[in-house]
Motif scaffolding. Structure first.
Motif, PDB file in Angstrom:
ATOM      1  N   ALA A  67       1.701   9.131  -5.861  1.00 32.85           N
ATOM      2  CA  ALA A  67       2.758  10.770  -4.901  1.00 32.85           C
ATOM      3  C   ALA A  67       3.400  11.342  -6.609  1.00 32.85           C
ATOM      4  O   ALA A  67       2.959  12.506  -6.486  1.00 32.85           O
ATOM      5  N   ASP A  68       4.022   9.834  -6.673  1.00 38.99           N
ATOM      6  CA  ASP A  68       5.728  11.087  -6.983  1.00 38.99           C
ATOM      7  C   ASP A  68       4.642  11.472  -8.883  1.00 38.99           C
ATOM      8  O   ASP A  68       5.727  12.526  -9.480  1.00 38.99           O
ATOM      9  N   GLN A  69       3.719  10.910  -9.217  1.00 38.03           N
ATOM     10  CA  GLN A  69       3.153  11.369 -10.419  1.00 38.03           C
ATOM     11  C   GLN A  69       2.497  12.623 -10.398  1.00 38.03           C
ATOM     12  O   GLN A  69       1.792  12.929 -10.940  1.00 38.03           O
ATOM     13  N   GLY A  70       2.208  13.084  -8.944  1.00 43.86           N
ATOM     14  CA  GLY A  70       1.247  14.207  -9.010  1.00 43.86           C
ATOM     15  C   GLY A  70      -0.117  14.063  -8.357  1.00 43.86           C
ATOM     16  O   GLY A  70      -1.112  14.773  -8.407  1.00 43.86           O
ATOM     17  N   THR A  71      -0.629  13.116  -8.041  1.00 47.51           N
ATOM     18  CA  THR A  71      -2.104  12.888  -7.293  1.00 47.51           C
ATOM     19  C   THR A  71      -1.629  12.974  -5.942  1.00 47.51           C
ATOM     20  O   THR A  71      -1.590  12.828  -5.331  1.00 47.51           O
ATOM     21  N   VAL A  72      -2.703  14.091  -5.774  1.00 41.61           N
ATOM     22  CA  VAL A  72      -3.351  14.904  -4.343  1.00 41.61           C
ATOM     23  C   VAL A  72      -3.902  13.715  -3.193  1.00 41.61           C
ATOM     24  O   VAL A  72      -2.934  13.670  -2.197  1.00 41.61           O
ATOM     25  N   LYS A  73      -4.541  12.693  -4.347  1.00 35.73           N
ATOM     26  CA  LYS A  73      -4.815  11.909  -2.825  1.00 35.73           C
ATOM     27  C   LYS A  73      -4.127  11.420  -2.426  1.00 35.73           C
ATOM     28  O   LYS A  73      -3.985  11.375  -0.820  1.00 35.73           O
ATOM     29  N   ALA A  74      -3.116  10.742  -3.307  1.00 32.65           N
ATOM     30  CA  ALA A  74      -1.973  10.160  -2.501  1.00 32.65           C
ATOM     31  C   ALA A  74      -1.428  10.703  -1.988  1.00 32.65           C
ATOM     32  O   ALA A  74      -0.222  10.126  -0.680  1.00 32.65           O
ATOM     33  N   MET A  75      -1.138  12.210  -1.707  1.00 31.34           N
ATOM     34  CA  MET A  75      -0.459  12.636  -1.289  1.00 31.34           C
ATOM     35  C   MET A  75      -0.760  12.767   0.022  1.00 31.34           C
ATOM     36  O   MET A  75       0.363  13.150   0.934  1.00 31.34           O
ATOM     37  N   LYS A 118      -2.547  11.185   1.182  1.00 28.17           N
ATOM     38  CA  LYS A 118      -3.254   9.996   2.211  1.00 28.17           C
ATOM     39  C   LYS A 118      -1.027   9.199   2.638  1.00 28.17           C
ATOM     40  O   LYS A 118      -1.296   9.470   3.624  1.00 28.17           O
ATOM     41  N   LEU A 119      -0.887  10.142   2.092  1.00 25.80           N
ATOM     42  CA  LEU A 119       0.631   9.572   2.300  1.00 25.80           C
ATOM     43  C   LEU A 119       0.211  11.167   4.111  1.00 25.80           C
ATOM     44  O   LEU A 119       1.405  10.310   4.873  1.00 25.80           O
ATOM     45  N   ALA A 120       0.165  12.023   4.079  1.00 24.45           N
ATOM     46  CA  ALA A 120       0.653  13.193   4.437  1.00 24.45           C
ATOM     47  C   ALA A 120       0.000  13.059   6.235  1.00 24.45           C
ATOM     48  O   ALA A 120       0.142  12.196   7.239  1.00 24.45           O
ATOM     49  N   VAL A 121      -1.213  11.826   5.805  1.00 28.74           N
ATOM     50  CA  VAL A 121      -2.115  11.240   7.477  1.00 28.74           C
ATOM     51  C   VAL A 121      -0.815  10.148   8.050  1.00 28.74           C
ATOM     52  O   VAL A 121      -1.380   9.871   8.758  1.00 28.74           O
ATOM     53  N   LEU A 165       7.692  15.138   7.714  1.00 29.27           N
ATOM     54  CA  LEU A 165       7.028  14.807   6.674  1.00 29.27           C
ATOM     55  C   LEU A 165       5.904  14.935   6.485  1.00 29.27           C
ATOM     56  O   LEU A 165       5.329  14.777   4.604  1.00 29.27           O
ATOM     57  N   ALA A 166       4.872  14.547   7.386  1.00 32.55           N
ATOM     58  CA  ALA A 166       4.029  14.996   7.035  1.00 32.55           C
ATOM     59  C   ALA A 166       3.454  16.480   6.107  1.00 32.55           C
ATOM     60  O   ALA A 166       2.371  16.190   5.641  1.00 32.55           O
ATOM     61  N   ALA A 222       1.137  -1.234  -0.110  1.00 26.78           N
ATOM     62  CA  ALA A 222      -0.401   0.011  -0.304  1.00 26.78           C
ATOM     63  C   ALA A 222       1.130   0.385   0.433  1.00 26.78           C
ATOM     64  O   ALA A 222       0.749   2.693  -0.582  1.00 26.78           O
ATOM     65  N   LEU A 223       1.717   1.671   0.962  1.00 28.73           N
ATOM     66  CA  LEU A 223       2.736   2.762   1.312  1.00 28.73           C
ATOM     67  C   LEU A 223       3.507   2.419  -0.470  1.00 28.73           C
ATOM     68  O   LEU A 223       3.785   3.799  -0.911  1.00 28.73           O
ATOM     69  N   TYR A 224       3.802   1.528  -1.022  1.00 31.86           N
ATOM     70  CA  TYR A 224       4.464   1.709  -2.125  1.00 31.86           C
ATOM     71  C   TYR A 224       4.181   2.403  -3.498  1.00 31.86           C
ATOM     72  O   TYR A 224       4.261   3.313  -3.985  1.00 31.86           O
ATOM     73  N   TRP A 225       2.859   1.636  -3.658  1.00 28.12           N
ATOM     74  CA  TRP A 225       1.839   2.341  -4.442  1.00 28.12           C
ATOM     75  C   TRP A 225       0.999   3.749  -3.529  1.00 28.12           C
ATOM     76  O   TRP A 225       1.268   4.537  -4.773  1.00 28.12           O
ATOM     77  N   TYR A 226       1.337   3.945  -2.872  1.00 31.77           N
ATOM     78  CA  TYR A 226       0.658   5.834  -2.992  1.00 31.77           C
ATOM     79  C   TYR A 226       1.952   6.514  -3.265  1.00 31.77           C
ATOM     80  O   TYR A 226       2.001   7.334  -2.984  1.00 31.77           O
ATOM     81  N   ARG A 227       3.051   6.376  -2.970  1.00 31.61           N
ATOM     82  CA  ARG A 227       4.424   6.724  -3.310  1.00 31.61           C
ATOM     83  C   ARG A 227       4.470   6.941  -4.784  1.00 31.61           C
ATOM     84  O   ARG A 227       4.997   8.425  -5.020  1.00 31.61           O
TER      85      ARG A 227
END
Length: 285
Positions: A232-240, A242-245, A260-261, A224-229
């Motif tokens: 997010a690296d491609q600019g997906t706001v929801k993924a960013m 989610k990583l913040a949380v 980092l959050a 899950a963490l791998y695919w969120y990252r």
């Protein structure tokens, strides 16, 4: 020398010249397209605009795209349309798709979703995957045509069969939600995974959500963490966000990391503002 022999020599000479011209033409086309693929637009233009190469429908479509985006030439929508129409006269599906995008975007032609749909349909029936994806999108959201989830699923499936990543993830959404046909969340998971591996950011986020929640597959915090990252690296706001949380709360086995959050929140805010600007400028095509 007999008259018959002379005629044979003349015909042979004409045949030889015809072969040479064909080879030269193919060479101009292949060189021009190679330079274009390598983003060496000035060099591409040198070969693609040679008299014989200009008759090739793939060249015509490429020149149309160059004028549309201003690649190696001054942006000129009228010239772009002119080249696309030349290619359409030779049956080019890609050129038909490109004219559809001009109607869909309102660039070079009056914005008209109905006409865009008509051009996509022409190209989609000839198996152009981009046109097929757009047909799915238009049926999905009812642009220029009555909303029809069954037809949307059909066209997404045709584009997906050709490896179109956005069509694959949208088809996954249709199977996950049961839109336009049966619900099959296992198949949806497989489609998300395929599109994610092809680099589609939305599929990467959807896959991360399934690994996090265990709704379809077993919970897997690491994946899950791998695919969120990746998303997010491609600019997906929801993924960013989610990583913040995740880093703020210490989820998915991660240590709490407030700085980092906050960094991911700042990135999400900037990406969201940029997306709003881009959506205002372009809109759907």
């Amino acid at each position: 020398m007999s008259s018959k022999t002379v005629k044979c020599l003349v015909y042979s000479a004409f045949l030889f010249l015809a072969v040479l011209m064909t080879v030269a033409n193919a060479d101009n086309v292949s060189k021009g397209l190679m330079f274009y693929k390598n983003k060496q637009y000035s060099q591409a233009l040198t070969y693609l605009t040679r008299p014989d190469a200009r008759k090739n429908p793939q060249v015509q479509t490429t020149l149309g795209r160059m004028y549309f985006y201003g690649l190696g030439v001054k942006q000129d929508y009228a010239r772009a349309l002119e080249w696309h129409r030349k290619a359409v006269e030779q049956g080019s599906a890609k050129a038909e798709y490109r004219i559809g995008t001009m109607y869909g975007s309102g660039k070079g032609l009056p914005k008209d979703y109905k006409k865009a749909f008509e051009w996509y349909l022409k190209a989609g029936k000839k198996n152009d995957e981009e046109a097929q994806y757009n047909l799915g999108y238009y049926f999905h959201y009812g642009l220029g045509i009555r909303q029809d989830y069954e037809q949307a699923r059909f066209w997404y499936a045709r584009a997906a069969a050709q490896g179109h990543a956005s069509a694959i993830v949208n088809l996954g959404v249709f199977f996950y939600e049961g839109l336009g046909g049966e619900r099959d969340r296992v198949l949806a998971f497989m489609l998300y995974k395929k599109a994610a591996e092809l680099g589609n950011a939305r599929a990467q986020f959807n896959l991360a959500e399934l690994y996090r929640t265990g709704r379809v597959t077993s919970e897997n915090p690491g994946k899950a963490l791998y695919w969120y990252r990746k998303s997010a690296d491609q600019g997906t706001v929801k993924a960013m966000r989610k990583l913040a949380v995740i880093y703020d709360k210490g989820w998915l086995g991660q240590p709490v990391n407030k700085p980092l959050a906050r960094e991911w929140e700042r990135k999400a805010d900037a990406a969201e503002a940029r997306q709003r600007r881009e959506e205002t400028e372009s809109g759907p095509v």
